[in-house]
Design a protein around this motif. Structure first.
Motif, mmCIF file in Angstrom:
data_model
loop_
_atom_site.group_PDB
_atom_site.id
_atom_site.type_symbol
_atom_site.label_atom_id
_atom_site.label_comp_id
_atom_site.label_asym_id
_atom_site.label_seq_id
_atom_site.Cartn_x
_atom_site.Cartn_y
_atom_site.Cartn_z
ATOM 1 N N GLY A 80 0.794 -1.222 0.000
ATOM 2 C CA GLY A 80 0.000 0.000 0.000
ATOM 3 C C GLY A 80 0.825 1.270 0.000
ATOM 4 O O GLY A 80 0.425 2.281 -0.596
ATOM 5 N N TYR A 83 1.621 2.296 -3.512
ATOM 6 C CA TYR A 83 0.472 2.858 -4.216
ATOM 7 C C TYR A 83 0.181 4.273 -3.722
ATOM 8 O O TYR A 83 -0.159 5.162 -4.513
ATOM 9 C CB TYR A 83 -0.760 1.972 -4.012
ATOM 10 C CG TYR A 83 -0.521 0.506 -4.291
ATOM 11 C CD1 TYR A 83 0.367 0.089 -5.277
ATOM 12 C CD2 TYR A 83 -1.175 -0.475 -3.558
ATOM 13 C CE1 TYR A 83 0.595 -1.251 -5.516
ATOM 14 C CE2 TYR A 83 -0.962 -1.824 -3.800
ATOM 15 C CZ TYR A 83 -0.077 -2.208 -4.771
ATOM 16 O OH TYR A 83 0.144 -3.539 -5.011
ATOM 17 N N GLN A 84 0.322 4.497 -2.418
ATOM 18 C CA GLN A 84 0.081 5.826 -1.867
ATOM 19 C C GLN A 84 1.091 6.825 -2.408
ATOM 20 O O GLN A 84 0.740 7.971 -2.724
ATOM 21 C CB GLN A 84 0.133 5.790 -0.343
ATOM 22 C CG GLN A 84 -0.270 7.097 0.321
ATOM 23 C CD GLN A 84 -1.710 7.484 0.032
ATOM 24 O OE1 GLN A 84 -2.633 6.696 0.260
ATOM 25 N NE2 GLN A 84 -1.926 8.689 -0.486
ATOM 26 N N LYS A 180 -8.401 5.098 -6.225
ATOM 27 C CA LYS A 180 -8.644 4.619 -4.856
ATOM 28 C C LYS A 180 -10.130 4.689 -4.614
ATOM 29 O O LYS A 180 -10.766 5.724 -4.836
ATOM 30 C CB LYS A 180 -7.881 5.464 -3.836
ATOM 31 C CG LYS A 180 -7.826 4.834 -2.453
ATOM 32 C CD LYS A 180 -6.902 5.596 -1.514
ATOM 33 C CE LYS A 180 -6.706 4.841 -0.204
ATOM 34 N NZ LYS A 180 -5.803 5.579 0.726
ATOM 35 N N TRP A 186 -7.447 0.068 -2.878
ATOM 36 C CA TRP A 186 -6.772 0.509 -4.102
ATOM 37 C C TRP A 186 -7.408 -0.129 -5.313
ATOM 38 O O TRP A 186 -7.753 -1.309 -5.310
ATOM 39 C CB TRP A 186 -5.282 0.150 -4.037
ATOM 40 C CG TRP A 186 -4.577 0.877 -2.947
ATOM 41 C CD1 TRP A 186 -4.193 0.390 -1.740
ATOM 42 C CD2 TRP A 186 -4.212 2.269 -2.953
ATOM 43 N NE1 TRP A 186 -3.601 1.374 -0.986
ATOM 44 C CE2 TRP A 186 -3.596 2.533 -1.714
ATOM 45 C CE3 TRP A 186 -4.344 3.295 -3.880
ATOM 46 C CZ2 TRP A 186 -3.120 3.804 -1.375
ATOM 47 C CZ3 TRP A 186 -3.859 4.550 -3.542
ATOM 48 C CH2 TRP A 186 -3.257 4.789 -2.319
ATOM 49 N N ALA A 191 -2.679 -0.225 -8.883
ATOM 50 C CA ALA A 191 -1.842 -1.241 -8.254
ATOM 51 C C ALA A 191 -1.034 -2.016 -9.284
ATOM 52 O O ALA A 191 0.172 -2.253 -9.101
ATOM 53 C CB ALA A 191 -2.712 -2.190 -7.423
#
Length: 296
Positions: A80, A83-84, A180, A186, A191
């Motif tokens: 994660g 992805y953030q 998102k 996600w 991703a």
């Protein structure tokens, strides 16, 4: 092909079936035919749909078929932070923005424009929140499909190694798509792009049902300054109702007691003809040679 890295990325929503083995075998064969590396990534970001233990069962199914990755598998649920970080870059560059719309909001906005017909079960987002939320609470994060007038945006063009020249006008066909979700999970598009780049994937071999996702992923790759892999979309296995074989329409799990039979059927779907071999290793060696000849 020096530097080739391929991958198989199943979602652990249940065991592998005949259709998913076709994609797994094709990706493995392509990697071996190009003397490259083959990785497995468990795409479990959609946690509500995942089945407990399905990830390990899938890995056992692959191993029974002789399809063993060249590095330990990775799980998207552990990634994660990557992805953030990518989302932060997209927001900073103006590519991504918060969206407060519900599905009902989108349906009403499209109906007001006379554009209420869904596209393949999806609604083309009309860009309602591009100019701001106007006091509403954000729900999701979206990716811009264009910066200016939609009609002036060029098509995304790419070459598929099996399907040939492809193109899609993302703005008109898809609209601004979710990165998102409103539930905090996600979206697949972000991703998969982040993971393919992080793992150095050079070639994506997957089912033809995912070809429609490719232009959105290319748009994301360009916005993030990431390389675009080569793509090959494999034939689909159809169920008795003529639709894509899937867990949703009752596809039976692969029979781990007879992996050779499953592999032979997958090779037939891939157009490789009759592959000889009474052991899995012999079959895979012959299938690799046939694949190398077919894609040369």
């Amino acid at each position: 092909m020096s530097g080739y890295v391929g991958r198989f990325a199943p979602s652990p929503t249940g065991p592998l079936h005949a259709g998913s083995l076709v994609a797994a075998l094709a990706s493995w064969l392509d990697a071996r035919a190009h003397r490259g590396r083959w990785l497995v990534r468990i795409e479990d970001v959609d946690a509500p749909r995942c089945v407990a233990g399905a990830d390990q069962f899938i890995l056992r199914q692959l191993a029974a078929c002789g399809l063993v990755p060249d590095a330990p598998p990775v799980w998207q649920s552990t990634r994660g932070a990557l992805y953030q970080a990518a989302l932060g870059r997209l927001v900073a560059s103006g590519w991504a923005y918060p969206c407060a719309c519900t599905r009902s909001d989108i349906e009403r906005a499209l109906a007001a424009r006379g554009q209420s017909k869904p596209r393949g079960g999806e609604l083309v987002y009309p860009g309602t929140c591009r100019a701001g939320l106007h006091g509403r609470a954000p729900r999701a994060m979206r990716m811009r499909s264009s910066f200016g007038d939609c009609g002036h945006e060029p098509d995304i063009e790419w070459h598929d190694r099996r399907l040939g020249a492809q193109r899609q006008h993302v703005c008109e066909t898809v609209g601004d798509f979710v990165l998102k979700r409103a539930d905090g999970l996600w979206a697949y598009q972000l991703a998969v792009v982040v993971d393919d780049a992080a793992q150095g994937i050079t070639d994506v071999v997957r089912g033809a049902d995912l070809a429609d996702n490719t232009p959105r992923q290319i748009l994301l790759q360009r916005a993030l300054g990431l390389p675009t892999p080569r793509y090959l979309h494999t034939p689909l296995v159809l169920g008795g109702n003529g639709e894509k074989l899937s867990k949703q329409n009752g596809a039976a799990p692969l029979d781990l007691g007879d992996p050779l039979a499953a592999l032979r059927e997958a090779a037939r779907v891939l157009g490789l003809g009759a592959i000889h071999g009474t052991a899995v290793a012999d079959f895979l060696a012959a299938a690799t040679a046939a694949w190398r000849e077919a894609v040369a």
